[in-house]
Design a protein around this motif. Structure first.
Motif, PDB file in Angstrom:
ATOM      1  N   ARG A 132       0.840  -1.217   0.000  1.00 25.73           N
ATOM      2  CA  ARG A 132       0.000   0.000   0.000  1.00 25.73           C
ATOM      3  C   ARG A 132       0.868   1.257   0.000  1.00 25.73           C
ATOM      4  N   SER A 133       2.026   1.190   0.658  1.00 33.43           N
ATOM      5  CA  SER A 133       2.944   2.336   0.688  1.00 33.43           C
ATOM      6  C   SER A 133       3.505   2.623  -0.699  1.00 33.43           C
ATOM      7  N   GLN A 134       3.852   1.552  -1.429  1.00 36.64           N
ATOM      8  CA  GLN A 134       4.359   1.733  -2.794  1.00 36.64           C
ATOM      9  C   GLN A 134       3.260   2.271  -3.709  1.00 36.64           C
ATOM     10  N   LEU A 135       2.047   1.777  -3.548  1.00 29.60           N
ATOM     11  CA  LEU A 135       0.922   2.277  -4.324  1.00 29.60           C
ATOM     12  C   LEU A 135       0.680   3.756  -4.025  1.00 29.60           C
ATOM     13  N   ALA A 136       0.761   4.128  -2.757  1.00 34.12           N
ATOM     14  CA  ALA A 136       0.497   5.508  -2.343  1.00 34.12           C
ATOM     15  C   ALA A 136       1.439   6.510  -3.005  1.00 34.12           C
ATOM     16  N   LEU A 137       2.651   6.090  -3.334  1.00 37.10           N
ATOM     17  CA  LEU A 137       3.606   6.993  -3.995  1.00 37.10           C
ATOM     18  C   LEU A 137       3.237   7.268  -5.448  1.00 37.10           C
ATOM     19  N   ARG A 138       2.389   6.423  -6.038  1.00 37.64           N
ATOM     20  CA  ARG A 138       1.987   6.603  -7.449  1.00 37.64           C
ATOM     21  C   ARG A 138       0.659   7.353  -7.481  1.00 37.64           C
ATOM     22  N   ASN A 139       0.677   8.544  -6.889  1.00 35.78           N
ATOM     23  CA  ASN A 139      -0.537   9.327  -6.718  1.00 35.78           C
ATOM     24  C   ASN A 139      -0.630  10.524  -7.659  1.00 35.78           C
ATOM     25  N   GLY A 140       0.304  10.603  -8.608  1.00 33.78           N
ATOM     26  CA  GLY A 140       0.309  11.725  -9.530  1.00 33.78           C
ATOM     27  C   GLY A 140       1.053  12.935  -9.013  1.00 33.78           C
ATOM     28  N   GLN A 141       1.560  12.858  -7.794  1.00 32.94           N
ATOM     29  CA  GLN A 141       2.291  13.977  -7.195  1.00 32.94           C
ATOM     30  C   GLN A 141       3.727  13.585  -6.851  1.00 32.94           C
ATOM     31  N   ASP A 142       3.905  12.457  -6.161  1.00 30.17           N
ATOM     32  CA  ASP A 142       5.225  12.046  -5.685  1.00 30.17           C
ATOM     33  C   ASP A 142       6.088  11.385  -6.753  1.00 30.17           C
ATOM     34  N   LYS A 143       5.457  10.670  -7.669  1.00 32.57           N
ATOM     35  CA  LYS A 143       6.151  10.012  -8.775  1.00 32.57           C
ATOM     36  C   LYS A 143       5.330  10.254 -10.039  1.00 32.57           C
ATOM     37  N   PRO A 144       5.923  10.092 -11.208  1.00 33.03           N
ATOM     38  CA  PRO A 144       5.176  10.376 -12.438  1.00 33.03           C
ATOM     39  C   PRO A 144       4.055   9.389 -12.749  1.00 33.03           C
ATOM     40  N   GLU A 145       4.129   8.170 -12.186  1.00 33.78           N
ATOM     41  CA  GLU A 145       3.084   7.182 -12.458  1.00 33.78           C
ATOM     42  C   GLU A 145       1.835   7.494 -11.644  1.00 33.78           C
ATOM     43  N   ILE A 146       0.683   7.146 -12.236  1.00 31.63           N
ATOM     44  CA  ILE A 146      -0.592   7.286 -11.535  1.00 31.63           C
ATOM     45  C   ILE A 146      -1.242   5.912 -11.528  1.00 31.63           C
TER      46      ILE A 146
ATOM     47  N   SER B 102      -4.623   8.322 -18.686  1.00 32.20           N
ATOM     48  CA  SER B 102      -6.028   8.721 -18.731  1.00 32.20           C
ATOM     49  C   SER B 102      -6.182  10.203 -18.433  1.00 32.20           C
ATOM     50  N   ARG B 103      -6.840  10.917 -19.314  1.00 32.50           N
ATOM     51  CA  ARG B 103      -7.067  12.348 -19.069  1.00 32.50           C
ATOM     52  C   ARG B 103      -7.960  12.564 -17.850  1.00 32.50           C
ATOM     53  N   LEU B 104      -8.748  11.544 -17.495  1.00 36.59           N
ATOM     54  CA  LEU B 104      -9.640  11.654 -16.347  1.00 36.59           C
ATOM     55  C   LEU B 104      -8.917  11.515 -15.009  1.00 36.59           C
ATOM     56  N   TRP B 105      -7.654  11.085 -15.042  1.00 38.42           N
ATOM     57  CA  TRP B 105      -6.864  10.951 -13.824  1.00 38.42           C
ATOM     58  C   TRP B 105      -5.716  11.954 -13.780  1.00 38.42           C
ATOM     59  N   ARG B 106      -5.787  12.997 -14.587  1.00 35.79           N
ATOM     60  CA  ARG B 106      -4.722  13.996 -14.624  1.00 35.79           C
ATOM     61  C   ARG B 106      -4.446  14.535 -13.214  1.00 35.79           C
ATOM     62  N   ASN B 107      -3.198  14.658 -12.868  1.00 37.37           N
ATOM     63  CA  ASN B 107      -2.746  15.134 -11.548  1.00 37.37           C
ATOM     64  C   ASN B 107      -3.147  14.210 -10.406  1.00 37.37           C
ATOM     65  N   GLY B 108      -3.585  12.976 -10.733  1.00 37.51           N
ATOM     66  CA  GLY B 108      -3.879  12.004  -9.692  1.00 37.51           C
ATOM     67  C   GLY B 108      -5.243  12.134  -9.048  1.00 37.51           C
ATOM     68  N   LYS B 109      -6.128  12.923  -9.647  1.00 32.89           N
ATOM     69  CA  LYS B 109      -7.469  13.087  -9.082  1.00 32.89           C
ATOM     70  C   LYS B 109      -8.515  12.791 -10.149  1.00 32.89           C
TER      71      LYS B 109
END
Length: 77
Positions: free
Chosen positions: A8-22, A36-43
């Protein structure tokens, strides 16, 4: 083919802010929604990337088939 495991900690880093992956998880599978354009910036509406969305899907206007559009890249441990 078995997918790599992520915590879960590794997943949490892929939030669109901390690392480039979402990434988001659903029912134990992690999906890459980076393109996905619908997940831009992790939201995505009131949902945030980098977490397990299994419980939140019930409130979504779409079904679980939406995950078929994305590549499964791992398993949540």
């Amino acid at each position: 083919m078995s997918l790599p495991s992520y915590t879960r900690s590794q997943l949490a880093l892929r939030n669109g802010q901390d690392k480039p992956e979402i990434w988001v998880a659903w029912q134990g599978t992690i999906y890459d929604v980076t393109d996905s354009r619908l997940w831009r910036n992790g939201k995505h509406y009131e949902h945030w990337a980098g977490q397990d969305l299994t419980e939140e899907l019930a409130d979504a206007p779409h079904t679980a088939t939406v995950f078929e559009r994305f590549k499964a890249i791992g398993q949540l441990t």
